[in-house]
Design a protein around this motif. Structure first.
Motif, PDB file in Angstrom:
ATOM      1  N   THR A  90       0.669  -1.271   0.005  1.00 55.83           N
ATOM      2  CA  THR A  90       0.112   0.015  -0.059  1.00 55.83           C
ATOM      3  C   THR A  90       0.789   1.160   0.012  1.00 55.83           C
ATOM      4  OG1 THR A  90      -0.185  -0.059   2.403  1.00 55.83           O
ATOM      5  CG2 THR A  90      -1.800  -1.099   1.065  1.00 55.83           C
ATOM      6  N   SER A  91       2.311   1.222   0.099  1.00 61.43           N
ATOM      7  CA  SER A  91       2.676   2.370   0.221  1.00 61.43           C
ATOM      8  C   SER A  91       4.018   2.308  -0.764  1.00 61.43           C
ATOM      9  CB  SER A  91       3.470   2.785   1.476  1.00 61.43           C
ATOM     10  OG  SER A  91       4.203   1.865   2.215  1.00 61.43           O
ATOM     11  N   LEU A  92       4.634   3.582  -1.079  1.00 62.30           N
ATOM     12  CA  LEU A  92       5.986   3.565  -1.855  1.00 62.30           C
ATOM     13  C   LEU A  92       6.765   4.650  -1.321  1.00 62.30           C
ATOM     14  CD1 LEU A  92       7.796   2.670  -4.246  1.00 62.30           C
ATOM     15  CD2 LEU A  92       6.558   4.430  -5.624  1.00 62.30           C
ATOM     16  N   SER A  93       8.049   4.514  -0.890  1.00 58.72           N
ATOM     17  CA  SER A  93       8.884   5.597  -0.503  1.00 58.72           C
ATOM     18  C   SER A  93      10.037   5.663  -1.375  1.00 58.72           C
ATOM     19  CB  SER A  93       9.294   5.428   0.977  1.00 58.72           C
ATOM     20  OG  SER A  93      10.470   6.178   1.259  1.00 58.72           O
ATOM     21  N   VAL A  94      10.498   6.696  -2.031  1.00 58.92           N
ATOM     22  CA  VAL A  94      11.711   6.878  -2.834  1.00 58.92           C
ATOM     23  C   VAL A  94      12.438   8.121  -2.308  1.00 58.92           C
ATOM     24  CG1 VAL A  94      12.399   7.548  -5.069  1.00 58.92           C
ATOM     25  CG2 VAL A  94      10.525   6.105  -4.817  1.00 58.92           C
ATOM     26  N   ARG A  95      13.683   7.998  -1.983  1.00 57.31           N
ATOM     27  CA  ARG A  95      14.219   8.953  -1.242  1.00 57.31           C
ATOM     28  C   ARG A  95      15.868   8.859  -1.998  1.00 57.31           C
ATOM     29  NH1 ARG A  95      14.085  11.983   3.338  1.00 57.31           N
ATOM     30  NH2 ARG A  95      12.327  10.783   3.735  1.00 57.31           N
ATOM     31  N   LEU A  96      16.180  10.252  -2.714  1.00 56.78           N
ATOM     32  CA  LEU A  96      17.301  10.294  -3.327  1.00 56.78           C
ATOM     33  C   LEU A  96      18.324  11.144  -2.373  1.00 56.78           C
ATOM     34  CD1 LEU A  96      18.236  10.854  -6.910  1.00 56.78           C
ATOM     35  CD2 LEU A  96      18.728  12.933  -5.557  1.00 56.78           C
ATOM     36  N   MET A  97      19.543  10.644  -2.183  1.00 48.90           N
ATOM     37  CA  MET A  97      20.558  11.371  -1.751  1.00 48.90           C
ATOM     38  C   MET A  97      21.807  11.545  -2.416  1.00 48.90           C
ATOM     39  SD  MET A  97      20.061   8.348   1.548  1.00 48.90           S
ATOM     40  CE  MET A  97      19.765   7.136   0.185  1.00 48.90           C
ATOM     41  N   GLU A 147      24.587  16.429   0.861  1.00 43.73           N
ATOM     42  CA  GLU A 147      23.527  16.136   2.111  1.00 43.73           C
ATOM     43  C   GLU A 147      22.404  16.907   1.600  1.00 43.73           C
ATOM     44  OE1 GLU A 147      24.588  17.462   5.737  1.00 43.73           O
ATOM     45  OE2 GLU A 147      26.866  16.691   5.610  1.00 43.73           O
ATOM     46  N   HIS A 148      22.088  16.609   0.220  1.00 44.70           N
ATOM     47  CA  HIS A 148      20.678  17.070  -0.179  1.00 44.70           C
ATOM     48  C   HIS A 148      20.044  16.090  -0.273  1.00 44.70           C
ATOM     49  CE1 HIS A 148      22.132  21.070  -2.691  1.00 44.70           C
ATOM     50  NE2 HIS A 148      23.037  20.645  -1.519  1.00 44.70           N
ATOM     51  N   GLU A 149      18.730  15.892   0.072  1.00 47.72           N
ATOM     52  CA  GLU A 149      17.871  14.725  -0.279  1.00 47.72           C
ATOM     53  C   GLU A 149      16.511  15.281  -0.855  1.00 47.72           C
ATOM     54  OE1 GLU A 149      16.681  12.889   3.316  1.00 47.72           O
ATOM     55  OE2 GLU A 149      18.600  12.449   3.846  1.00 47.72           O
ATOM     56  N   SER A 150      15.892  14.403  -1.492  1.00 47.35           N
ATOM     57  CA  SER A 150      14.654  14.467  -2.222  1.00 47.35           C
ATOM     58  C   SER A 150      13.928  13.179  -1.749  1.00 47.35           C
ATOM     59  CB  SER A 150      14.814  14.626  -3.938  1.00 47.35           C
ATOM     60  OG  SER A 150      15.633  15.585  -4.315  1.00 47.35           O
ATOM     61  N   PHE A 151      12.393  13.788  -1.449  1.00 50.79           N
ATOM     62  CA  PHE A 151      11.628  12.554  -1.049  1.00 50.79           C
ATOM     63  C   PHE A 151      10.358  12.680  -1.587  1.00 50.79           C
ATOM     64  CE2 PHE A 151      11.310  15.837   1.928  1.00 50.79           C
ATOM     65  CZ  PHE A 151       9.932  16.311   2.289  1.00 50.79           C
ATOM     66  N   LEU A 152       9.697  11.486  -1.806  1.00 51.12           N
ATOM     67  CA  LEU A 152       8.350  11.326  -2.756  1.00 51.12           C
ATOM     68  C   LEU A 152       7.408  12.108  -1.823  1.00 51.12           C
ATOM     69  CD1 LEU A 152       7.699  10.035  -5.329  1.00 51.12           C
ATOM     70  CD2 LEU A 152       7.189   8.008  -4.088  1.00 51.12           C
ATOM     71  N   VAL A 153       6.731  12.842  -2.628  1.00 54.28           N
ATOM     72  CA  VAL A 153       5.147  13.383  -1.998  1.00 54.28           C
ATOM     73  C   VAL A 153       3.902  12.620  -2.624  1.00 54.28           C
ATOM     74  CG1 VAL A 153       3.840  15.580  -1.986  1.00 54.28           C
ATOM     75  CG2 VAL A 153       6.393  15.535  -1.873  1.00 54.28           C
ATOM     76  N   ALA A 154       3.932  12.190  -3.690  1.00 55.44           N
ATOM     77  CA  ALA A 154       2.956  11.435  -4.344  1.00 55.44           C
ATOM     78  C   ALA A 154       3.548  10.503  -5.499  1.00 55.44           C
ATOM     79  CB  ALA A 154       1.840  12.362  -5.093  1.00 55.44           C
ATOM     80  N   SER A 155       2.830   9.637  -5.967  1.00 62.70           N
ATOM     81  CA  SER A 155       3.277   8.567  -7.026  1.00 62.70           C
ATOM     82  C   SER A 155       2.194   7.648  -7.444  1.00 62.70           C
ATOM     83  CB  SER A 155       4.340   7.620  -6.296  1.00 62.70           C
ATOM     84  OG  SER A 155       3.795   7.009  -5.458  1.00 62.70           O
ATOM     85  N   SER A 156       2.384   7.298  -8.732  1.00 61.09           N
ATOM     86  CA  SER A 156       1.522   6.298  -9.352  1.00 61.09           C
ATOM     87  C   SER A 156       2.417   5.462 -10.593  1.00 61.09           C
ATOM     88  CB  SER A 156       0.531   7.006 -10.165  1.00 61.09           C
ATOM     89  OG  SER A 156       0.885   7.656 -11.277  1.00 61.09           O
ATOM     90  N   PHE A 157       1.728   4.297 -10.696  1.00 66.11           N
ATOM     91  CA  PHE A 157       2.482   3.048 -11.815  1.00 66.11           C
ATOM     92  C   PHE A 157       1.492   3.275 -12.843  1.00 66.11           C
ATOM     93  CE2 PHE A 157       4.407   1.558  -7.857  1.00 66.11           C
ATOM     94  CZ  PHE A 157       5.766   1.158  -8.446  1.00 66.11           C
ATOM     95  N   ASP A 158       2.308   3.152 -14.032  1.00 56.15           N
ATOM     96  CA  ASP A 158       1.513   3.016 -15.216  1.00 56.15           C
ATOM     97  C   ASP A 158       1.834   1.587 -16.218  1.00 56.15           C
ATOM     98  OD1 ASP A 158       0.080   3.241 -17.455  1.00 56.15           O
ATOM     99  OD2 ASP A 158       1.333   4.845 -18.484  1.00 56.15           O
ATOM    100  N   ILE A 159       1.129   0.760 -15.849  1.00 53.91           N
ATOM    101  CA  ILE A 159       1.453  -0.606 -16.453  1.00 53.91           C
ATOM    102  C   ILE A 159       0.718  -0.756 -17.729  1.00 53.91           C
ATOM    103  CG2 ILE A 159       1.533  -3.046 -16.007  1.00 53.91           C
ATOM    104  CD1 ILE A 159       1.552  -2.351 -13.141  1.00 53.91           C
TER     105      ILE A 159
END
Length: 124
Positions: A12-19, A23-35
């Protein structure tokens, strides 16, 4: 630019964190998959980029962006796509050298990195 991405997924959840090294980080706020019908899968996301406090005035401010990654392989071996931001920047990104270990900082991921001669080449 070298960066590491920690992806954590449950049913039920997805987390994506770029480092990155700065020391900059980006984190996921909203997402979706397209299959697609042929099985080709894309991951879409909106993220918030948070630079280190020391870089916020000189380098970049907190910002938002979005991305579209094509999921490569089955099982997944990488992601390839592009991103764009509200700072009117954008570019391509390739994520490869998938690992089962999870890291919570650039330094810990960098310490576990394979020797340069063993790193897999970028995805086709």
């Amino acid at each position: 630019m070298d960066a590491y991405v920690a992806i954590r997924q449950t049913f039920t959840s997805l987390s994506v964190r770029l480092m990155t090294a700065g020391e900059h980080e980006s984190f996921l706020v909203a997402s979706s998959f397209d299959i697609n019908d042929d099985g080709t899968t894309y991951l879409y996301g909106v993220y918030q980029g948070v630079p280190s406090i020391s870089d916020r005035k000189e380098v970049t401010a907190i910002h938002y962006g979005s991305f579209r990654y094509k999921v490569i392989g089955s099982p997944v071996t990488g992601l390839k796509g592009h991103y764009w931001t509200d700072r009117e920047t954008g570019g391509s990104i390739e994520l490869f050298d998938r690992r089962s270990e999870l890291f919570d900082s650039f330094a810990s991921a960098e310490a576990a990195r394979k020797p340069a001669g063993e790193i897999e080449p970028p995805l086709p």
